[in-house]
Motif scaffolding. Structure first.
Motif, PDB file in Angstrom:
ATOM      1  N   ALA A 136      -6.808   9.379  -1.501  1.00  0.00           N
ATOM      2  CA  ALA A 136      -6.985  10.031  -0.202  1.00  0.00           C
ATOM      3  C   ALA A 136      -5.636  10.512   0.350  1.00  0.00           C
ATOM      4  O   ALA A 136      -4.622   9.826   0.206  1.00  0.00           O
ATOM      5  CB  ALA A 136      -7.614   9.039   0.771  1.00  0.00           C
TER       6      ALA A 136
ATOM      7  N   VAL B 267      -8.782   6.157   8.369  1.00  0.00           N
ATOM      8  CA  VAL B 267      -8.591   4.817   7.821  1.00  0.00           C
ATOM      9  C   VAL B 267      -7.155   4.363   8.067  1.00  0.00           C
ATOM     10  O   VAL B 267      -6.215   5.129   7.830  1.00  0.00           O
ATOM     11  CB  VAL B 267      -8.918   4.823   6.303  1.00  0.00           C
TER      12      VAL B 267
ATOM     13  N   LYS C 236      -4.389   1.213   7.212  1.00  0.00           N
ATOM     14  CA  LYS C 236      -4.215   0.070   6.299  1.00  0.00           C
ATOM     15  C   LYS C 236      -2.845  -0.547   6.497  1.00  0.00           C
ATOM     16  O   LYS C 236      -1.837   0.164   6.451  1.00  0.00           O
ATOM     17  CB  LYS C 236      -4.305   0.540   4.839  1.00  0.00           C
TER      18      LYS C 236
ATOM     19  N   ILE D  49     -11.497   1.032   9.600  1.00  0.00           N
ATOM     20  CA  ILE D  49     -12.063   2.383   9.556  1.00  0.00           C
ATOM     21  C   ILE D  49     -12.438   2.734  10.987  1.00  0.00           C
ATOM     22  O   ILE D  49     -13.363   2.144  11.549  1.00  0.00           O
ATOM     23  CB  ILE D  49     -13.259   2.449   8.603  1.00  0.00           C
TER      24      ILE D  49
ATOM     25  N   GLU E 182      -4.943   7.224   6.445  1.00  0.00           N
ATOM     26  CA  GLU E 182      -5.449   8.137   5.403  1.00  0.00           C
ATOM     27  C   GLU E 182      -6.826   8.683   5.719  1.00  0.00           C
ATOM     28  O   GLU E 182      -7.542   8.161   6.583  1.00  0.00           O
ATOM     29  CB  GLU E 182      -5.423   7.469   4.023  1.00  0.00           C
ATOM     30  N   GLU E 183      -7.155   9.778   5.021  1.00  0.00           N
ATOM     31  CA  GLU E 183      -8.450  10.416   5.277  1.00  0.00           C
ATOM     32  C   GLU E 183      -9.573   9.519   4.767  1.00  0.00           C
ATOM     33  O   GLU E 183      -9.410   8.772   3.804  1.00  0.00           O
ATOM     34  CB  GLU E 183      -8.521  11.797   4.628  1.00  0.00           C
ATOM     35  N   PHE E 184     -10.705   9.611   5.415  1.00  0.00           N
ATOM     36  CA  PHE E 184     -11.897   8.845   5.055  1.00  0.00           C
ATOM     37  C   PHE E 184     -12.603   9.561   3.912  1.00  0.00           C
ATOM     38  O   PHE E 184     -12.832  10.765   3.974  1.00  0.00           O
ATOM     39  CB  PHE E 184     -12.801   8.754   6.285  1.00  0.00           C
TER      40      PHE E 184
ATOM     41  N   ASN F 121     -14.995  -6.372   7.077  1.00  0.00           N
ATOM     42  CA  ASN F 121     -14.714  -6.519   5.650  1.00  0.00           C
ATOM     43  C   ASN F 121     -14.375  -7.964   5.314  1.00  0.00           C
ATOM     44  O   ASN F 121     -13.821  -8.691   6.129  1.00  0.00           O
ATOM     45  CB  ASN F 121     -13.501  -5.656   5.270  1.00  0.00           C
TER      46      ASN F 121
ATOM     47  N   GLU G  27     -18.649   3.285  -4.114  1.00  0.00           N
ATOM     48  CA  GLU G  27     -17.467   2.574  -4.609  1.00  0.00           C
ATOM     49  C   GLU G  27     -17.766   1.885  -5.934  1.00  0.00           C
ATOM     50  O   GLU G  27     -18.830   1.306  -6.119  1.00  0.00           O
ATOM     51  CB  GLU G  27     -17.037   1.499  -3.600  1.00  0.00           C
TER      52      GLU G  27
ATOM     53  N   LYS H 218     -18.361  -5.515   0.163  1.00  0.00           N
ATOM     54  CA  LYS H 218     -17.211  -6.016   0.940  1.00  0.00           C
ATOM     55  C   LYS H 218     -17.566  -6.486   2.353  1.00  0.00           C
ATOM     56  O   LYS H 218     -16.901  -7.346   2.898  1.00  0.00           O
ATOM     57  CB  LYS H 218     -16.144  -4.924   1.043  1.00  0.00           C
TER      58      LYS H 218
ATOM     59  N   LYS I 131       0.844  -1.207   0.000  1.00  0.00           N
ATOM     60  CA  LYS I 131       0.000   0.000   0.000  1.00  0.00           C
ATOM     61  C   LYS I 131       0.876   1.253   0.000  1.00  0.00           C
ATOM     62  O   LYS I 131       0.518   2.267  -0.593  1.00  0.00           O
ATOM     63  CB  LYS I 131      -0.879   0.032   1.256  1.00  0.00           C
TER      64      LYS I 131
ATOM     65  N   LEU J 209      -9.004   4.186  -4.036  1.00  0.00           N
ATOM     66  CA  LEU J 209      -8.837   3.589  -2.702  1.00  0.00           C
ATOM     67  C   LEU J 209      -7.688   2.609  -2.723  1.00  0.00           C
ATOM     68  O   LEU J 209      -6.944   2.470  -1.762  1.00  0.00           O
ATOM     69  CB  LEU J 209     -10.108   2.843  -2.287  1.00  0.00           C
ATOM     70  N   GLU J 210      -7.588   1.870  -3.805  1.00  0.00           N
ATOM     71  CA  GLU J 210      -6.513   0.881  -3.932  1.00  0.00           C
ATOM     72  C   GLU J 210      -6.376   0.489  -5.390  1.00  0.00           C
ATOM     73  O   GLU J 210      -7.329   0.581  -6.160  1.00  0.00           O
ATOM     74  CB  GLU J 210      -6.837  -0.374  -3.120  1.00  0.00           C
TER      75      GLU J 210
ATOM     76  N   VAL K 186      -7.762  -3.548   6.523  1.00  0.00           N
ATOM     77  CA  VAL K 186      -8.176  -2.151   6.590  1.00  0.00           C
ATOM     78  C   VAL K 186      -9.096  -1.929   7.790  1.00  0.00           C
ATOM     79  O   VAL K 186     -10.042  -2.696   7.990  1.00  0.00           O
ATOM     80  CB  VAL K 186      -8.929  -1.748   5.297  1.00  0.00           C
TER      81      VAL K 186
ATOM     82  N   MET L 191     -13.473   5.433  -5.146  1.00  0.00           N
ATOM     83  CA  MET L 191     -14.563   6.078  -4.430  1.00  0.00           C
ATOM     84  C   MET L 191     -14.992   7.239  -5.317  1.00  0.00           C
ATOM     85  O   MET L 191     -14.181   8.103  -5.661  1.00  0.00           O
ATOM     86  CB  MET L 191     -14.078   6.583  -3.062  1.00  0.00           C
TER      87      MET L 191
HETATM   88  P1  AMP Z   1      -8.849  -1.311   0.299  1.00  0.00           P
HETATM   89  O1  AMP Z   1      -8.280  -2.669   0.587  1.00  0.00           O
HETATM   90  O2  AMP Z   1      -7.838  -0.227   0.373  1.00  0.00           O
HETATM   91  O3  AMP Z   1      -9.695  -1.250  -0.933  1.00  0.00           O
HETATM   92  O4  AMP Z   1      -9.929  -1.060   1.463  1.00  0.00           O
HETATM   93  C1  AMP Z   1     -10.997  -1.966   1.684  1.00  0.00           C
HETATM   94  C2  AMP Z   1     -12.292  -1.195   1.849  1.00  0.00           C
HETATM   95  O5  AMP Z   1     -12.189  -0.247   2.922  1.00  0.00           O
HETATM   96  C3  AMP Z   1     -12.668  -0.368   0.622  1.00  0.00           C
HETATM   97  O6  AMP Z   1     -13.358  -1.133  -0.304  1.00  0.00           O
HETATM   98  C4  AMP Z   1     -13.540   0.700   1.258  1.00  0.00           C
HETATM   99  O7  AMP Z   1     -14.840   0.230   1.490  1.00  0.00           O
HETATM  100  C5  AMP Z   1     -12.896   0.950   2.579  1.00  0.00           C
HETATM  101  N1  AMP Z   1     -11.927   2.066   2.474  1.00  0.00           N
HETATM  102  C6  AMP Z   1     -10.610   1.977   2.202  1.00  0.00           C
HETATM  103  N2  AMP Z   1     -10.039   3.191   2.186  1.00  0.00           N
HETATM  104  C7  AMP Z   1     -11.013   4.089   2.446  1.00  0.00           C
HETATM  105  C8  AMP Z   1     -11.053   5.513   2.545  1.00  0.00           C
HETATM  106  N3  AMP Z   1      -9.953   6.259   2.414  1.00  0.00           N
HETATM  107  N4  AMP Z   1     -12.236   6.088   2.815  1.00  0.00           N
HETATM  108  C9  AMP Z   1     -13.371   5.338   2.973  1.00  0.00           C
HETATM  109  N5  AMP Z   1     -13.384   4.006   2.885  1.00  0.00           N
HETATM  110  C10 AMP Z   1     -12.239   3.360   2.624  1.00  0.00           C
END
Ligand code: AMP
Ligand code: GLY
Length: 403
Positions: free
Chosen positions: A113, A136, A138, A150, A171-173, A210, A178, A200, A98, A263-264, A148, A254
């Motif tokens: 973010a 958030v 990670k 939140i 990171e910021e929310f 998740n 999505e 998820k 990440k 987000l990723e 992850v 997002m």
């Molecule tokens: P990721 O593995 O980074 O995709 O994160 C898994 C899930 O966490 C995502 O599908 C989002 O639902 C949530 N998520 C990750 N990062 C954020 C973010 N910066 N703000 C809000 N939700 C997030």
């Protein structure tokens, strides 16, 4: 052509199912595959994929999961002069780390973010001041969608600090809807697949922890044509041009009020997004994949059915925590308007039993999103195993959006 699919989950069964229908495919193999892919391909246990491809005379190999990509399977195939769909180990770090991915996006100016990396709980506490809650957290490495947190409050974040491994990204929310935006890339250019959405969280109404994904649906109206070209130009192509990216580039987006934000990045197709996407695909999948492996993709390589598709995941009791396995599955041969893609299943003398967290992906097309949801749940109702759990609201968010 002779095609090999690497991987043994629901995504790989769906890939193999679609490849088996491609006029250009003369032989189909999977390693390791699963009892579902075994009905459309020959399955092999070898994990020395290059040796396997050589011994079978494979023309094209497609990699499903991230682990072999991160371990360099694409580099090994290329060194052996064989065609393969996937990124190099170096490019797979976009998903494998990440921190690498966030720094890379920052460097290329790709919207994502605001973040900081922290190396210890003390550094994390010091960094709280620069963020608002929810925030958030990670973990850096591969975590199958489960690394992850939140945190709604500082107390929740403090709690998480003792459970996560370091370094981590803070990171910021972001708020919004999505979307999974996946593109097939050939090192120079990229062609977008249809957009899809994943669910998820384990429970209905997006509650609970998740998971790897409890269901997914795809329909053309998820993004406007303008949004699709913007995402391709501003997010996907910069990565392809900067890294000569090959294979599938999956941007988890997002859709915020100020536009799409990443987000990723994943470096493979989504699971379960692949299941509805393969139902919607309406062209020779092997030829499109070969065009990407040869570096000769064109915008007309992919065609899609206009009908939406929905996939409902059936999971074992305990998932995404400690699961129970070896439960007999009944109803697999029931007739409904769709396909049952296998994920965590195993063939035994007594029949097919559960062998993993996500067990099956019941997937169906329909003339409308509502019809595809209806058709998928008609299949779900015929299948049973001890402790079976699934969400009852797959696609419902999409229905609300269409109203
Ligand atoms: P990721 O593995 O980074 O995709 O994160 C898994 C899930 O966490 C995502 O599908 C989002 O639902 C949530 N998520 C990750 N990062 C954020 C973010 N910066 N703000 C809000 N939700 C997030
Ligand atoms: N369904 C989410 C993923 O494959 O990462």
């Amino acid at each position: 052509m002779k095609v090999l699919v690497i991987g043994g989950g629901g995504r790989e069964h769906a890939l193999a199912w679609r490849l088996a229908q491609a006029p250009s495919v003369s032989e189909l193999h999977c390693a390791p595959g699963n009892p579902g892919s075994a009905s459309v391909a020959k399955c092999h246990l070898s994990s020395d994929y290059v040796v396997l491809a050589e011994s079978l005379g494979i023309d094209l190999t497609v990699v499903g999961p991230e682990a072999p990509l991160v371990a360099g399977v694409v580099d090994k195939f290329r060194a052996a002069g064989r065609y393969i769909v996937g990124p190099t180990a170096q490019n797979a770090a976009l998903e494998g780390s990440k921190i690498y991915s966030k720094r890379f996006m920052e460097k290329l100016g790709i919207p994502t973010a605001r973040f900081e990396t922290v190396g210890s709980p003390d550094e994390a506490r010091a960094a709280f001041a620069g963020f608002r809650f929810p925030l958030v957290l990670k973990t850096d490495g591969l975590a199958a969608g489960k690394g992850v947190v939140i945190a709604q409050t500082q107390a929740e974040a403090e709690d998480a600090l003792t459970q996560l491994t370091y370094p981590l990204v803070m990171e910021e929310f972001l708020e919004g809807e999505e979307v999974s935006f996946i593109a097939l890339c050939d090192g120079k250019t990229a062609v977008a697949l249809e957009p899809s959405q994943d669910h998820k969280r384990i429970f209905d109404n997006d509650e609970g922890p998740n998971t790897g994904g409890m269901g997914a649906y795809s329909h053309s109206g998820l993004l406007t044509p303008e949004q699709r070209s913007h995402i391709l130009e501003a997010i996907i192509l910069p990565v392809v041009h900067a890294t000569s990216f090959t294979g599938f580039l999956y941007a988890g987006l997002m859709m915020t009020a100020s536009g799409p934000s990443v987000l990723e990045f994943n470096v493979r197709m989504g699971d379960p997004e692949t299941q509805p996407l393969m139902m919607r695909l309406d062209c020779d999948w092997a030829e499109a994949l070969m065009a990407s492996a040869r570096g000769a993709l064109t915008g007309s390589d992919l065609r899609w059915k206009p009908q939406p598709a929905t996939c409902v995941v059936l999971a074992s009791a305990g998932y995404p925590g400690v699961i129970e396995s070896h439960k007999l599955i009944t109803g697999l041969d029931a007739k409904f308007k769709g396909e049952v893609f296998h994920a965590g299943t195993r063939q035994t003398h007594d029949g097919i039993v559960t062998a993993g967290g996500r067990v099956l992906g019941v997937t169906a097309l329909g003339d409308t999103l509502q019809a595809s949801i209806h058709n998928a749940y008609a299949g779900v109702r015929q299948i049973q195993f001890d402790g079976m759990q699934y969400r009852k609201d797959i696609g419902v968010r999409g229905l609300r959006r269409l109203q």
